[in-house]
Design an enzyme around this catalytic site. Structure first.
Site, PDB file in Angstrom:
ATOM      1  N   HIS A 172       0.813  -1.219   0.000  1.00  0.00           N
ATOM      2  CA  HIS A 172       0.000   0.000   0.000  1.00  0.00           C
ATOM      3  C   HIS A 172       0.845   1.268   0.000  1.00  0.00           C
ATOM      4  O   HIS A 172       0.325   2.356  -0.232  1.00  0.00           O
ATOM      5  CB  HIS A 172      -0.984   0.009   1.176  1.00  0.00           C
ATOM      6  N   ASP A 229      -0.869  -7.481   1.597  1.00  0.00           N
ATOM      7  CA  ASP A 229      -0.212  -6.168   1.596  1.00  0.00           C
ATOM      8  C   ASP A 229       1.298  -6.308   1.768  1.00  0.00           C
ATOM      9  O   ASP A 229       1.846  -6.045   2.837  1.00  0.00           O
ATOM     10  CB  ASP A 229      -0.809  -5.310   2.728  1.00  0.00           C
ATOM     11  N   SER A 232       4.403   2.475   8.056  1.00  0.00           N
ATOM     12  CA  SER A 232       3.961   1.364   7.207  1.00  0.00           C
ATOM     13  C   SER A 232       5.126   0.660   6.540  1.00  0.00           C
ATOM     14  O   SER A 232       6.111   1.285   6.151  1.00  0.00           O
ATOM     15  CB  SER A 232       3.016   1.875   6.125  1.00  0.00           C
TER      16      SER A 232
END
Length: 296
Positions: A73, A124, A220
Site C-alpha cells: 500500500h 499487503d 507502514s
C-alpha cells in the site's frame, strides 16, 4: 465485508492518510533507537517524478543484499510508478544522515493486493529489487524471515521500528531519529473480530497492541520483529488518534514465504542467466575479432 469499521476507525486511518498523500502508517511512546541494533531497517523513499525530491514514505526490511520487503500500500496511488522513482536509504539511525541510497531496479507488489475498489489490505506486501547490492556491516545487514507458519506468537513481545509520526493526536511530529517500541502480540481472533477481517485471512496476520503505544503515519512497511526474526510488516492500524483501542495489523511473513522465494529466485536466476549469456556473447565476439585480425 472485510472491515466493519471501514466507515469509522479504519477509514480514519486509511482514507485520511492516503487522501493527504501520506501512504504510510510513527511510533507512539517509543524510544530512540540505534541502527546497529536494527541494521535491517531502511527508509523507503518515493518521488513524484524525476524533477522532484525523494521523501521518506515507509519503512522496510533488508532480507537479502539486493532485496527489501515493505508494504504494497506504500505504492497504492501509483501502482505503475517507474521503479527509478523509488529508492532505499540505509545505514544510519538518522534520516538526514543516510549515506547509502540505492535506487530500485524493479518492484513486485503481490498480485492479489487490490485495495483500489475494496478498501481491503489483504496481501499487503511488496518486494523491492535494488539496482546494486548493499554492502553488509554493523549498520546494514539482513534479518532472517520467520518460517514457522504454525507458531502462535500471542503474548510474545515484538519490536517495531520506524521514522513515523510520534504524536498520537492530529498534530504531526516526524522524528529524524529512528524510534523503537515493544508491544505484545494479541490473538488473531480478537484482532480479526475487532477489524472485521475475514476469518480465512486470520492466519495471514500478526497483531500488536499495548496501552498508549502504537505505530502511526509513515511507519507502514516497517518490521515487526519477534524472537529475532521478521514476523510481520506493518499494514494498517487506527489513525488520528493512533494508540487507540484497536490493534495494529501486520502482514504475516510466514504465510507468504513461497511468494517471496519465488520472486527472489526467479529474478536472481534471470540475472545470472543474463550475465552468463553476456559473457558467452562477449567471448564469442572476441574470438571472431581475433580470427579476423589473424587473417589480416
Amino acid at each position: 465485508m472485510y472491515r466493519v469499521l471501514i466507515v469509522s476507525a479504519f477509514v480514519v486511518f486509511y482514507m485520511a492518510t492516503f487522501c493527504s498523500g501520506d501512504t504510510s502508517v510513527k511510533i507512539i511512546n517509543g524510544d530512540n533507537a540505534n541502527i546497529e541494533d536494527n541494521p535491517w531497517m531502511v527508509s523507503v523513499e518515493f518521488r513524484e517524478n524525476e524533477n522532484s525530491n525523494f521523501e521518506h514514505e515507509c519503512g522496510g526490511s533488508i532480507i537479502d543484499k539486493s532485496w527489501v520487503l515493505t508494504a504494497a500500500h506504500c505504492n497504492v496511488f501509483k501502482p505503475d510508478r517507474p521503479a527509478n522513482d523509488i529508492r532505499v536509504a540505509a545505514g544510519s539511525s538518522f534520516k538526514s544522515q543516510m549515506k547509502v541510497k540505492i535506487p530500485v531496479k524493479k518492484y513486485y507488489m503481490h498480485e492479489k493486493f487490490e485495495p483500489y475498489n475494496t478498501g481491503e489490505l489483504d496481501y499487503d506486501l511488496m518486494l523491492l529489487q535494488l539496482k546494486k547490492p548493499l554492502k553488509f556491516g554493523p549498520t546494514i545487514n539482513k534479518i532472517d524471515l520467520d518460517t514457522d507458519i504454525g507458531k502462535n506468537y500471542t503474548g510474545d513481545i515484538c519490536t517495531i521500528t520506524g521514522w513515523g509520526d510520534t504524536d498520537a493526536t492530529t498534530v504531526q511530529n516526524f522524528p529524524d531519529r529512528l524510534q523503537v517500541v515493544s508491544m505484545p502480540a494479541v490473538t488473531n481472533e480478537y484482532c480479526g473480530i475487532a477489524w472485521n477481517i475475514t476469518k480465512t485471512y486470520w492466519n495471514n496476520i500478526l497483531c500488536l497492541q499495548d496501552k498508549d503505544k502504537d505505530s502511526c503515519k509513515a511507519d507502514s512497511g516497517g518490521p515487526a520483529v519477534c524472537s529475532k526474526k521478521l514476523v510481520g510488516i506493518l499494514s494498517f492500524g487506527n489513525n488520528e488518534p493512533c494508540a487507540s483501542s484497536l490493534p495494529s495489523v501486520h502482514t504475516r511473513i510466514s504465510a507468504f514465504l513461497d511468494w517471496i522465494k519465488e520472486k527472489m529466485n526467479t529474478k536472481n536466476k534471470k540475472n545470472k542467466k543474463n550475465k552468463k549469456g553476456k559473457g558467452k556473447k562477449s567471448k564469442k565476439g572476441k574470438g571472431k575479432k581475433n580470427k579476423k585480425n589473424n587473417r589480416n
